[in-house]
Design an enzyme around this catalytic site. Sequence first.
Site, PDB file in Angstrom:
ATOM      1  CE1 TYR A 123       3.769 -10.961 -61.008  1.00  0.00           C
ATOM      2  CE2 TYR A 123       3.964 -11.254 -58.634  1.00  0.00           C
ATOM      3  CZ  TYR A 123       4.535 -10.922 -59.849  1.00  0.00           C
ATOM      4  OH  TYR A 123       5.869 -10.585 -59.919  1.00  0.00           O
ATOM      5  CB  SER A 142       7.720 -13.214 -57.580  1.00  0.00           C
ATOM      6  OG  SER A 142       7.131 -12.433 -56.567  1.00  0.00           O
TER       7      SER A 142
HETATM    8  N1  NAP Z   1       9.305  -5.328 -59.224  1.00  0.00           N
HETATM    9  C1  NAP Z   1       9.117  -6.275 -58.308  1.00  0.00           C
HETATM   10  O1  NAP Z   1       8.873  -5.982 -57.121  1.00  0.00           O
HETATM   11  C2  NAP Z   1       9.239  -7.731 -58.690  1.00  0.00           C
HETATM   12  C3  NAP Z   1       9.336  -8.660 -57.652  1.00  0.00           C
HETATM   13  C4  NAP Z   1       9.449  -9.999 -57.971  1.00  0.00           C
HETATM   14  C5  NAP Z   1       9.496 -10.399 -59.290  1.00  0.00           C
HETATM   15  N2  NAP Z   1       9.407  -9.469 -60.286  1.00  0.00           N
HETATM   16  C6  NAP Z   1       9.441  -9.944 -61.659  1.00  0.00           C
HETATM   17  O2  NAP Z   1      10.481  -9.276 -62.352  1.00  0.00           O
HETATM   18  C7  NAP Z   1      10.175  -9.233 -63.739  1.00  0.00           C
HETATM   19  C8  NAP Z   1      10.372  -7.825 -64.260  1.00  0.00           C
HETATM   20  O3  NAP Z   1       9.398  -6.994 -63.656  1.00  0.00           O
HETATM   21  P1  NAP Z   1       9.643  -5.447 -63.351  1.00  0.00           P
HETATM   22  O4  NAP Z   1       9.329  -5.230 -61.920  1.00  0.00           O
HETATM   23  O5  NAP Z   1      10.935  -5.009 -63.880  1.00  0.00           O
HETATM   24  O6  NAP Z   1       8.418  -4.812 -64.170  1.00  0.00           O
HETATM   25  P2  NAP Z   1       8.385  -3.789 -65.374  1.00  0.00           P
HETATM   26  O7  NAP Z   1       9.226  -2.597 -65.109  1.00  0.00           O
HETATM   27  O8  NAP Z   1       6.937  -3.599 -65.661  1.00  0.00           O
HETATM   28  O9  NAP Z   1       9.078  -4.605 -66.562  1.00  0.00           O
HETATM   29  C9  NAP Z   1       8.447  -5.677 -67.198  1.00  0.00           C
HETATM   30  C10 NAP Z   1       9.196  -5.962 -68.472  1.00  0.00           C
HETATM   31  O10 NAP Z   1       8.571  -7.090 -69.109  1.00  0.00           O
HETATM   32  C11 NAP Z   1       8.303  -6.760 -70.454  1.00  0.00           C
HETATM   33  N3  NAP Z   1       7.120  -7.459 -70.940  1.00  0.00           N
HETATM   34  C12 NAP Z   1       5.883  -7.480 -70.408  1.00  0.00           C
HETATM   35  N4  NAP Z   1       5.063  -8.197 -71.173  1.00  0.00           N
HETATM   36  C13 NAP Z   1       5.795  -8.637 -72.226  1.00  0.00           C
HETATM   37  C14 NAP Z   1       5.508  -9.420 -73.372  1.00  0.00           C
HETATM   38  N5  NAP Z   1       4.284  -9.894 -73.617  1.00  0.00           N
HETATM   39  N6  NAP Z   1       6.505  -9.666 -74.248  1.00  0.00           N
HETATM   40  C15 NAP Z   1       7.739  -9.176 -74.014  1.00  0.00           C
HETATM   41  N7  NAP Z   1       8.091  -8.444 -72.960  1.00  0.00           N
HETATM   42  C16 NAP Z   1       7.111  -8.159 -72.083  1.00  0.00           C
HETATM   43  C17 NAP Z   1       8.106  -5.248 -70.464  1.00  0.00           C
HETATM   44  O11 NAP Z   1       8.446  -4.725 -71.748  1.00  0.00           O
HETATM   45  P3  NAP Z   1       7.405  -4.241 -72.861  1.00  0.00           P
HETATM   46  O12 NAP Z   1       6.200  -3.686 -72.158  1.00  0.00           O
HETATM   47  O13 NAP Z   1       8.193  -3.216 -73.616  1.00  0.00           O
HETATM   48  O14 NAP Z   1       7.120  -5.463 -73.663  1.00  0.00           O
HETATM   49  C18 NAP Z   1       9.144  -4.809 -69.454  1.00  0.00           C
HETATM   50  O15 NAP Z   1      10.399  -4.670 -70.074  1.00  0.00           O
HETATM   51  C19 NAP Z   1       8.739  -9.757 -63.884  1.00  0.00           C
HETATM   52  O16 NAP Z   1       8.770 -11.097 -64.298  1.00  0.00           O
HETATM   53  C20 NAP Z   1       8.196  -9.653 -62.474  1.00  0.00           C
HETATM   54  O17 NAP Z   1       7.160 -10.590 -62.232  1.00  0.00           O
HETATM   55  C21 NAP Z   1       9.268  -8.137 -60.004  1.00  0.00           C
END
Ligand code: NAP
Length: 252
Positions: free
Chosen positions: A157, A143
Site C-alpha cells: 500500500y 496518502s
Molecule cells: N481513509 C483513509 O484513511 C485514507 C488515507 C489516505 C488516503 N486514502 C485514499 O483515499 C482514497 C479513497 O479511499 P477511502 O478511504 O474513501 O476508501 P473507501 O471508502 O473504501 O472508498 C474507495 C473507493 O474506491 C472505489 N474503488 C475501489 N476499487 C476500484 C476500482 N477497481 N475501480 C473503480 N473504483 C474503485 C470504491 O468503489 P467501488 O468499490 O464501488 O468500485 C470506493 O468508492 C483511496 O485512494 C485511499 O488510498 C484514504
Amino acid sequence: MLRRNILITGASSGIGLGLAREFAARGRNLALCARRLDRLTELREVLTKTYPEITVEVRQLDVTDPSRVHEVFEDFRSALGSLDRIIVNAGIAGGGPIGRASDEEGNLALLRTNVLGSYLQCSAAMSILREQNVGGHLVLMSSMSAKRGLPGPLATYAASKAAVASFGQSLGADAVGTPIVVTTLYPGYIRTEMTDTSGGEIPFIIEADLGTRLLAKAIEREPGSAIVPSWPWKPIAATVRLLPTRVVAKLS
Ligand SMILES: NC(=O)c1ccc[n+]([C@@H]2O[C@H](COP(=O)([O-])OP(=O)(O)OC[C@H]3O[C@@H](n4cnc5c(N)ncnc54)[C@H](OP(=O)(O)O)[C@@H]3O)[C@@H](O)[C@H]2O)c1
C-alpha cells in the site's frame, strides 16, 4: 478559479462520496464513477433532490480496465460539456507482507487498482485537460503512507501511494507554463470503509465528514500538494523520513 464540472472516481463510498457531497453543496456539477453503480445512483438521487440546480452524471467504472477509463472519462466530458477538475481518488488497501504466497493476489490487486488504475486515470485526465486547453485541475489522492516505505502488511500500500505521489509530482512539473494545475493530496487517517476493515485502533483518525470537508477546502486552494489534516501529519511527514529503520520496523 471556480471549477464548475468535477469528475470524482471512487465516489461510491468514503472520501470520494464525501467530496461529492461537499462539491454538490458548493453548486458544482458532478461526474461520479465506481464499480458499485447502485450506490452512485442512490447518491445522485439524494444530491439532485437537495441541490436541484446541479447536474450529476454517474457511470460504472473499474479503474483497472484500460479502455473503459478513457471511454468513461470522455463520456462524462460529452455529458457535461467539459471537465474542469478531475479527482483521481479510487483506491484499495489490504494485501499483506511481501513474499507470502497467501498475500500475493491481494498485493497484485492493490497494485493494479492503485498504481495501474491511477496511471490510467491520469492518462485519460491529462489527455482531456490538454485537449480542452482552457485550464483544468487534476487532483491525486496519495496518502501519508507515501512518505516512507512501511513494513509488513503496509508495504505494498505504501509503495502504491508513493507511486501516486510520484505521478502527481511529475505531472505537476509537466504542467508548468500551461493552464493545468496539479494537486497531490496526502491525507492522514480518515474513517471510511477502508479503515473499517483494518481492525484495531488507528492513531489520529478523524471522521469522514471532517476529513472530506478539510480535503475539499484544500482542493479549492489548488496547491501543488497538501497534507490533510495538517496536525499532526505535517510534523510527522517532516520527521518520518529521518527515523532509523529499526524504529520504522515497529510501525506495522
Ligand atoms: N481513509 C483513509 O484513511 C485514507 C488515507 C489516505 C488516503 N486514502 C485514499 O483515499 C482514497 C479513497 O479511499 P477511502 O478511504 O474513501 O476508501 P473507501 O471508502 O473504501 O472508498 C474507495 C473507493 O474506491 C472505489 N474503488 C475501489 N476499487 C476500484 C476500482 N477497481 N475501480 C473503480 N473504483 C474503485 C470504491 O468503489 P467501488 O468499490 O464501488 O468500485 C470506493 O468508492 C483511496 O485512494 C485511499 O488510498 C484514504
